[in-house]
Write a protein that holds these residues in place. Structure first.
Motif, PDB file in Angstrom:
ATOM      1  N   GLN A   6      15.548  20.034  -9.870  1.00  9.74           N
ATOM      2  CA  GLN A   6      15.810  19.599  -8.512  1.00  9.74           C
ATOM      3  C   GLN A   6      15.421  20.704  -7.550  1.00  9.74           C
ATOM      4  O   GLN A   6      15.564  21.886  -7.852  1.00  9.74           O
ATOM      5  CB  GLN A   6      17.291  19.245  -8.325  1.00  9.74           C
ATOM      6  CG  GLN A   6      17.737  18.034  -9.121  1.00  9.74           C
ATOM      7  CD  GLN A   6      19.165  17.634  -8.798  1.00  9.74           C
ATOM      8  OE1 GLN A   6      20.044  17.680  -9.653  1.00  9.74           O
ATOM      9  NE2 GLN A   6      19.392  17.222  -7.554  1.00  9.74           N
ATOM     10  N   ALA A  20      15.381  16.281   2.912  1.00  9.83           N
ATOM     11  CA  ALA A  20      14.797  15.570   1.775  1.00  9.83           C
ATOM     12  C   ALA A  20      15.053  16.381   0.518  1.00  9.83           C
ATOM     13  O   ALA A  20      14.722  17.569   0.458  1.00  9.83           O
ATOM     14  CB  ALA A  20      13.302  15.355   1.981  1.00  9.83           C
ATOM     15  N   ARG A  22      14.567  16.638  -3.674  1.00  4.80           N
ATOM     16  CA  ARG A  22      13.620  16.164  -4.686  1.00  4.80           C
ATOM     17  C   ARG A  22      14.216  16.267  -6.083  1.00  4.80           C
ATOM     18  O   ARG A  22      14.950  17.210  -6.387  1.00  4.80           O
ATOM     19  CB  ARG A  22      12.342  16.991  -4.608  1.00  4.80           C
ATOM     20  CG  ARG A  22      11.290  16.661  -5.665  1.00  4.80           C
ATOM     21  CD  ARG A  22      10.139  17.651  -5.631  1.00  4.80           C
ATOM     22  NE  ARG A  22       9.262  17.490  -6.773  1.00  4.80           N
ATOM     23  CZ  ARG A  22       8.038  16.949  -6.711  1.00  4.80           C
ATOM     24  NH1 ARG A  22       7.573  16.515  -5.546  1.00  4.80           N
ATOM     25  NH2 ARG A  22       7.291  16.850  -7.792  1.00  4.80           N
ATOM     26  N   CYS A  23      13.860  15.285  -6.912  1.00  3.67           N
ATOM     27  CA  CYS A  23      14.284  15.288  -8.316  1.00  3.67           C
ATOM     28  C   CYS A  23      13.078  15.013  -9.201  1.00  3.67           C
ATOM     29  O   CYS A  23      12.367  14.022  -9.013  1.00  3.67           O
ATOM     30  CB  CYS A  23      15.352  14.232  -8.557  1.00  3.67           C
ATOM     31  SG  CYS A  23      15.769  13.997 -10.304  1.00  3.67           S
ATOM     32  N   ASP A  24      12.866  15.900 -10.189  1.00  9.48           N
ATOM     33  CA  ASP A  24      11.859  15.679 -11.217  1.00  9.48           C
ATOM     34  C   ASP A  24      12.580  15.361 -12.522  1.00  9.48           C
ATOM     35  O   ASP A  24      13.142  16.259 -13.148  1.00  9.48           O
ATOM     36  CB  ASP A  24      10.991  16.926 -11.400  1.00  9.48           C
ATOM     37  CG  ASP A  24       9.993  17.102 -10.285  1.00  9.48           C
ATOM     38  OD1 ASP A  24      10.389  17.590  -9.212  1.00  9.48           O
ATOM     39  OD2 ASP A  24       8.843  16.720 -10.485  1.00  9.48           O
ATOM     40  N   TRP A  34      21.199   9.114  -8.805  1.00 10.18           N
ATOM     41  CA  TRP A  34      21.647  10.128  -7.848  1.00 10.18           C
ATOM     42  C   TRP A  34      23.160  10.040  -7.733  1.00 10.18           C
ATOM     43  O   TRP A  34      23.726   8.933  -7.642  1.00 10.18           O
ATOM     44  CB  TRP A  34      21.023   9.916  -6.470  1.00 10.18           C
ATOM     45  CG  TRP A  34      19.601  10.345  -6.350  1.00 10.18           C
ATOM     46  CD1 TRP A  34      18.486   9.557  -6.447  1.00 10.18           C
ATOM     47  CD2 TRP A  34      19.114  11.672  -6.091  1.00 10.18           C
ATOM     48  NE1 TRP A  34      17.343  10.312  -6.252  1.00 10.18           N
ATOM     49  CE2 TRP A  34      17.701  11.612  -6.030  1.00 10.18           C
ATOM     50  CE3 TRP A  34      19.737  12.914  -5.882  1.00 10.18           C
ATOM     51  CZ2 TRP A  34      16.896  12.736  -5.782  1.00 10.18           C
ATOM     52  CZ3 TRP A  34      18.949  14.019  -5.634  1.00 10.18           C
ATOM     53  CH2 TRP A  34      17.548  13.926  -5.588  1.00 10.18           C
ATOM     54  N   ALA A  67      16.709   6.490  -0.608  1.00  6.40           N
ATOM     55  CA  ALA A  67      16.136   7.082  -1.802  1.00  6.40           C
ATOM     56  C   ALA A  67      14.915   6.290  -2.224  1.00  6.40           C
ATOM     57  O   ALA A  67      14.836   5.088  -1.995  1.00  6.40           O
ATOM     58  CB  ALA A  67      17.150   7.115  -2.946  1.00  6.40           C
ATOM     59  N   ARG A  69      11.490   6.194  -5.327  1.00  3.98           N
ATOM     60  CA  ARG A  69      10.874   6.676  -6.572  1.00  3.98           C
ATOM     61  C   ARG A  69       9.571   5.889  -6.724  1.00  3.98           C
ATOM     62  O   ARG A  69       9.441   5.063  -7.603  1.00  3.98           O
ATOM     63  CB  ARG A  69      11.813   6.436  -7.762  1.00  3.98           C
ATOM     64  CG  ARG A  69      11.416   7.159  -9.033  1.00  3.98           C
ATOM     65  CD  ARG A  69      12.304   6.739 -10.206  1.00  3.98           C
ATOM     66  NE  ARG A  69      12.011   7.517 -11.398  1.00  3.98           N
ATOM     67  CZ  ARG A  69      12.386   7.167 -12.628  1.00  3.98           C
ATOM     68  NH1 ARG A  69      13.072   6.037 -12.813  1.00  3.98           N
ATOM     69  NH2 ARG A  69      12.097   7.924 -13.646  1.00  3.98           N
ATOM     70  N   SER A  75      11.663  11.462  -7.720  1.00  8.70           N
ATOM     71  CA  SER A  75      12.462  10.727  -6.745  1.00  8.70           C
ATOM     72  C   SER A  75      12.846  11.650  -5.599  1.00  8.70           C
ATOM     73  O   SER A  75      12.997  12.868  -5.783  1.00  8.70           O
ATOM     74  CB  SER A  75      13.724  10.169  -7.404  1.00  8.70           C
ATOM     75  OG  SER A  75      14.544   9.501  -6.453  1.00  8.70           O
ATOM     76  N   THR A  76      13.004  11.059  -4.432  1.00 10.15           N
ATOM     77  CA  THR A  76      13.433  11.800  -3.255  1.00 10.15           C
ATOM     78  C   THR A  76      14.622  11.105  -2.624  1.00 10.15           C
ATOM     79  O   THR A  76      14.610   9.885  -2.445  1.00 10.15           O
ATOM     80  CB  THR A  76      12.302  11.909  -2.214  1.00 10.15           C
ATOM     81  OG1 THR A  76      11.154  12.515  -2.813  1.00 10.15           O
ATOM     82  CG2 THR A  76      12.742  12.763  -1.028  1.00 10.15           C
ATOM     83  N   LYS A  78      16.670  11.099   0.785  1.00  5.28           N
ATOM     84  CA  LYS A  78      16.542  11.533   2.177  1.00  5.28           C
ATOM     85  C   LYS A  78      17.819  11.209   2.943  1.00  5.28           C
ATOM     86  O   LYS A  78      18.373  10.119   2.790  1.00  5.28           O
ATOM     87  CB  LYS A  78      15.343  10.852   2.846  1.00  5.28           C
ATOM     88  CG  LYS A  78      14.009  11.192   2.186  1.00  5.28           C
ATOM     89  CD  LYS A  78      12.847  10.475   2.866  1.00  5.28           C
ATOM     90  CE  LYS A  78      11.531  10.840   2.185  1.00  5.28           C
ATOM     91  NZ  LYS A  78      10.369  10.120   2.789  1.00  5.28           N
ATOM     92  N   CYS A  92      21.009  14.842  -9.627  1.00  2.00           N
ATOM     93  CA  CYS A  92      20.097  13.827 -10.140  1.00  2.00           C
ATOM     94  C   CYS A  92      20.241  13.807 -11.654  1.00  2.00           C
ATOM     95  O   CYS A  92      20.436  14.859 -12.283  1.00  2.00           O
ATOM     96  CB  CYS A  92      18.672  14.181  -9.741  1.00  2.00           C
ATOM     97  SG  CYS A  92      17.396  13.109 -10.423  1.00  2.00           S
TER      98      CYS A  92
END
Lengths: 116, 111
Positions: A6, A20, A22-24, A34, A67, A69, A75-76, A78, A92
């Protein structure tokens, strides 16, 4: 890396700013979640994606939260016009299968958001 | 509002002592998961129990799922400083992707 990542790890925003997060997820994981974790509390569900489809957004506190994806991977989350009550750790998690209750969810380290 | 209530909220013990953390609900869950979370990190899964009355052991940790699948306990034998952390229980239901978390128990093991 092998785990969920993240970014940023820490974010300080002035009230009213947009942020914003971010999640990888782990590569190949179908489900992405989330959660919001307030200080001294357990994680609270915000939203759930199955690939690129957002199947549940019932936990989002207000319409300021959004959110996405778009390609079924990154995924983001916001948050628009941040408020002090938005201060929390945003976690996340991803899981391999369809996100049924017994599936193991792998969590990222979270983003700590502080709204001044 | 969290469906699962954990007790106690805080627990501080000396190395070598035993401890038990409880997780209770008025709702039935198809599975109960226990996580440990360290500062600045996300929760890490310790165990999943799915059968009423089930007992699982993981080294010095013993997990039990209540017969009615509404409650669970975590027992740590001969606690060590490395056991320090926030212990979270989370309930899941079949065909429901959501996990419902308790508020957590902060365990501190003093050397």
């Amino acid at each position: 890396g092998a785990g969920v990542s993240q970014s940023p790890r820490y974010k300080v925003a002035k009230r009213g700013q947009d942020v914003a997060l971010r999640c990888d997820p782990i590569s190949g994981h179908v489900s992405l979640f989330w959660y919001q974790q307030a200080l001294g509390q357990g994680p609270e569900f915000l939203t759930y994606f199955q690939n690129e489809a957002q199947l549940d957004k019932s936990g989002l506190p207000s319409d300021r939260f959004f959110a996405e994806r778009p390609e079924g991977s990154v995924s983001t989350l916001k948050i628009q016009r941040t408020q002090q009550e938005d201060s929390a750790v945003y976690l996340c998690a991803s899981s391999l299968d369809l996100g049924q209750g017994v599936d193991e969810q792998f969590f990222g380290p979270g983003t700590r958001l502080t709204v001044l | 509002t969290q469906l699962l209530e954990q007790s106690p909220q805080f627990l501080s013990i000396q190395e070598g002592e035993n401890l038990t953390v409880y997780c209770n609900s008025s709702s039935v869950f198809s599975s109960l998961q226990w996580y440990r979370q360290e500062p600045g990190e996300g929760p890490v899964l310790l165990v999943t129990v799915v059968t009423g009355g089930e007992v699982k052991k993981l080294k010095r940790l013993t997990f039990q799922f209540g017969d009615a699948r509404k409650d669970s306990s975590l027992h740590i034998t001969a606690a060590q400083p490395g056991d320090t952390g926030l212990y979270l229980c989370a309930g899941g239901r079949t065909n429901d992707y959501k996990l419902s978390f308790g508020a957590g128990t902060t365990v501190t093991v003093r050397a």
